[in-house]
Scaffold this motif. Structure first.
Motif, PDB file in Angstrom:
ATOM      1  N   GLU A  40      26.342   4.089  32.796  1.00  0.00           N
ATOM      2  CA  GLU A  40      26.996   4.863  33.858  1.00  0.00           C
ATOM      3  C   GLU A  40      25.960   5.363  34.866  1.00  0.00           C
ATOM      4  O   GLU A  40      26.184   5.315  36.078  1.00  0.00           O
ATOM      5  CB  GLU A  40      27.764   6.032  33.239  1.00  0.00           C
ATOM      6  CG  GLU A  40      28.608   6.782  34.240  1.00  0.00           C
ATOM      7  CD  GLU A  40      29.479   7.824  33.558  1.00  0.00           C
ATOM      8  OE1 GLU A  40      29.095   9.006  33.601  1.00  0.00           O
ATOM      9  OE2 GLU A  40      30.517   7.441  33.003  1.00  0.00           O
ATOM     10  N   TRP A  41      24.825   5.834  34.365  1.00  0.00           N
ATOM     11  CA  TRP A  41      23.751   6.287  35.257  1.00  0.00           C
ATOM     12  C   TRP A  41      23.249   5.123  36.107  1.00  0.00           C
ATOM     13  O   TRP A  41      23.022   5.277  37.311  1.00  0.00           O
ATOM     14  CB  TRP A  41      22.608   6.904  34.460  1.00  0.00           C
ATOM     15  CG  TRP A  41      21.441   7.259  35.317  1.00  0.00           C
ATOM     16  CD1 TRP A  41      21.282   8.391  36.060  1.00  0.00           C
ATOM     17  CD2 TRP A  41      20.278   6.461  35.561  1.00  0.00           C
ATOM     18  NE1 TRP A  41      20.090   8.343  36.749  1.00  0.00           N
ATOM     19  CE2 TRP A  41      19.460   7.165  36.462  1.00  0.00           C
ATOM     20  CE3 TRP A  41      19.870   5.208  35.118  1.00  0.00           C
ATOM     21  CZ2 TRP A  41      18.247   6.655  36.910  1.00  0.00           C
ATOM     22  CZ3 TRP A  41      18.656   4.696  35.552  1.00  0.00           C
ATOM     23  CH2 TRP A  41      17.861   5.432  36.447  1.00  0.00           C
ATOM     24  N   GLN A  42      23.095   3.949  35.510  1.00  0.00           N
ATOM     25  CA  GLN A  42      22.647   2.774  36.264  1.00  0.00           C
ATOM     26  C   GLN A  42      23.660   2.429  37.357  1.00  0.00           C
ATOM     27  O   GLN A  42      23.269   2.065  38.468  1.00  0.00           O
ATOM     28  CB  GLN A  42      22.461   1.576  35.339  1.00  0.00           C
ATOM     29  CG  GLN A  42      21.249   1.693  34.445  1.00  0.00           C
ATOM     30  CD  GLN A  42      21.158   0.557  33.451  1.00  0.00           C
ATOM     31  OE1 GLN A  42      22.109   0.280  32.720  1.00  0.00           O
ATOM     32  NE2 GLN A  42      20.011  -0.106  33.443  1.00  0.00           N
ATOM     33  N   LYS A  43      24.918   2.557  37.057  1.00  0.00           N
ATOM     34  CA  LYS A  43      25.975   2.221  38.017  1.00  0.00           C
ATOM     35  C   LYS A  43      26.030   3.211  39.179  1.00  0.00           C
ATOM     36  O   LYS A  43      26.117   2.829  40.332  1.00  0.00           O
ATOM     37  CB  LYS A  43      27.327   2.172  37.312  1.00  0.00           C
ATOM     38  CG  LYS A  43      28.484   1.818  38.213  1.00  0.00           C
ATOM     39  CD  LYS A  43      29.780   1.712  37.434  1.00  0.00           C
ATOM     40  CE  LYS A  43      30.949   1.370  38.343  1.00  0.00           C
ATOM     41  NZ  LYS A  43      32.209   1.268  37.589  1.00  0.00           N
ATOM     42  N   TYR A  44      25.955   4.520  38.862  1.00  0.00           N
ATOM     43  CA  TYR A  44      26.153   5.546  39.881  1.00  0.00           C
ATOM     44  C   TYR A  44      24.861   6.176  40.405  1.00  0.00           C
ATOM     45  O   TYR A  44      24.881   6.865  41.430  1.00  0.00           O
ATOM     46  CB  TYR A  44      27.075   6.655  39.360  1.00  0.00           C
ATOM     47  CG  TYR A  44      28.461   6.157  39.042  1.00  0.00           C
ATOM     48  CD1 TYR A  44      29.339   5.785  40.056  1.00  0.00           C
ATOM     49  CD2 TYR A  44      28.891   6.047  37.726  1.00  0.00           C
ATOM     50  CE1 TYR A  44      30.608   5.314  39.775  1.00  0.00           C
ATOM     51  CE2 TYR A  44      30.166   5.581  37.426  1.00  0.00           C
ATOM     52  CZ  TYR A  44      31.018   5.208  38.454  1.00  0.00           C
ATOM     53  OH  TYR A  44      32.262   4.744  38.161  1.00  0.00           O
ATOM     54  N   GLY A  45      23.769   5.996  39.681  1.00  0.00           N
ATOM     55  CA  GLY A  45      22.490   6.559  40.110  1.00  0.00           C
ATOM     56  C   GLY A  45      22.390   8.064  39.969  1.00  0.00           C
ATOM     57  O   GLY A  45      21.530   8.698  40.571  1.00  0.00           O
ATOM     58  N   ARG A  46      23.258   8.636  39.151  1.00  0.00           N
ATOM     59  CA  ARG A  46      23.248  10.080  38.934  1.00  0.00           C
ATOM     60  C   ARG A  46      23.934  10.382  37.613  1.00  0.00           C
ATOM     61  O   ARG A  46      24.614   9.536  37.047  1.00  0.00           O
ATOM     62  CB  ARG A  46      23.943  10.823  40.068  1.00  0.00           C
ATOM     63  CG  ARG A  46      25.397  10.451  40.238  1.00  0.00           C
ATOM     64  CD  ARG A  46      26.067  11.164  41.409  1.00  0.00           C
ATOM     65  NE  ARG A  46      27.395  10.665  41.659  1.00  0.00           N
ATOM     66  CZ  ARG A  46      28.470  10.977  40.942  1.00  0.00           C
ATOM     67  NH1 ARG A  46      28.383  11.797  39.935  1.00  0.00           N
ATOM     68  NH2 ARG A  46      29.649  10.470  41.241  1.00  0.00           N
ATOM     69  N   ILE A  47      23.742  11.604  37.146  1.00  0.00           N
ATOM     70  CA  ILE A  47      24.424  12.078  35.943  1.00  0.00           C
ATOM     71  C   ILE A  47      25.808  12.555  36.369  1.00  0.00           C
ATOM     72  O   ILE A  47      25.935  13.438  37.211  1.00  0.00           O
ATOM     73  CB  ILE A  47      23.623  13.213  35.273  1.00  0.00           C
ATOM     74  CG1 ILE A  47      22.209  12.731  34.905  1.00  0.00           C
ATOM     75  CG2 ILE A  47      24.353  13.765  34.066  1.00  0.00           C
ATOM     76  CD1 ILE A  47      22.154  11.582  33.936  1.00  0.00           C
ATOM     77  N   THR A  48      26.828  11.952  35.816  1.00  0.00           N
ATOM     78  CA  THR A  48      28.206  12.257  36.213  1.00  0.00           C
ATOM     79  C   THR A  48      28.792  13.373  35.352  1.00  0.00           C
ATOM     80  O   THR A  48      28.266  13.686  34.281  1.00  0.00           O
ATOM     81  CB  THR A  48      29.090  11.002  36.056  1.00  0.00           C
ATOM     82  OG1 THR A  48      29.148  10.683  34.657  1.00  0.00           O
ATOM     83  CG2 THR A  48      28.538   9.827  36.854  1.00  0.00           C
ATOM     84  N   PRO A  49      29.908  13.960  35.797  1.00  0.00           N
ATOM     85  CA  PRO A  49      30.575  14.980  34.967  1.00  0.00           C
ATOM     86  C   PRO A  49      30.938  14.449  33.571  1.00  0.00           C
ATOM     87  O   PRO A  49      30.825  15.178  32.586  1.00  0.00           O
ATOM     88  CB  PRO A  49      31.820  15.346  35.773  1.00  0.00           C
ATOM     89  CG  PRO A  49      31.404  15.092  37.206  1.00  0.00           C
ATOM     90  CD  PRO A  49      30.532  13.855  37.131  1.00  0.00           C
ATOM     91  N   ALA A  50      31.334  13.192  33.470  1.00  0.00           N
ATOM     92  CA  ALA A  50      31.651  12.609  32.153  1.00  0.00           C
ATOM     93  C   ALA A  50      30.409  12.567  31.275  1.00  0.00           C
ATOM     94  O   ALA A  50      30.472  12.815  30.073  1.00  0.00           O
ATOM     95  CB  ALA A  50      32.233  11.208  32.322  1.00  0.00           C
TER      96      ALA A  50
END
Length: 174
Positions: A40-50
């Motif tokens: 998920e981090w690789q996809k969005y480039g950030r730490i998400t709420p999930a």
């Protein structure tokens, strides 16, 4: 102690009263429980709420220990430039810090004169070590406990030498 009889981490930290220190020395971890979060981090480039919610059990465990008076310190020895995995770790470390951990980073080139153990470890109250074993791909290969006073003394000194040379998380750039 056989790996199958090593207590869960939550039990070890619950029995901890003063300090828990964690020495990490790998540039890549391939722990199955982090695979989805890392992707998920690789996809969005950030730490998400999930991702934050997925880390909630760890963060709650740390907060509880810190409230009981346990000082939790983590030192990471990393190669520079850092691996993609270390960038991921760095991106989420603010959560560890907010939960009460003290985290520092040491570029591997600054560790050349240090004597370090062969494995990552947690040291609880300067009385018990939980070594973490990993495969070449970073996958978990189990844990081992050690109560040998000589090994504890060496590992404690190794952690403190890394801690002394390392940079606090808020000042370390990847």
């Amino acid at each position: 102690m056989p790996q199958s009889s090593v207590p869960k981490f939550s039990d070890l930290i619950s029995d901890c009263h003063r300090s828990a220190v964690h020495l990490e020395m790998r540039d890549v971890y391939g722990v199955a429980s982090e695979a989805e979060d890392f992707a998920e981090w690789q996809k969005y480039g950030r730490i998400t709420p999930a991702s934050v919610e997925g880390r909630r059990p760890w963060l709650d465990l740390v907060q509880g220990a810190v409230r009981r008076g346990v000082e939790i310190r983590r030192a990471r020895v990393v190669s520079v430039p850092v691996s993609e995995y270390i960038r991921y770790e760095h991106a989420g470390t603010y959560l560890n810090v907010a939960a009460g951990e003290k985290v520092r980073w040491l570029p591997r080139r600054l560790a050349s004169a240090l004597v370090l153990p062969g494995n990552d470890l947690w040291l609880f109250d300067n009385r018990l070590i939980r070594f973490g074993h990993f495969g070449g791909d970073g996958s978990s290969a189990g844990h081992e406990l050690c109560e040998d006073p000589a090994v504890i003394k060496q590992c404690s000194a190794a952690f403190e030498s890394v801690w002394e040379l390392s940079t606090p998380h808020e000042d370390f750039e990847v």
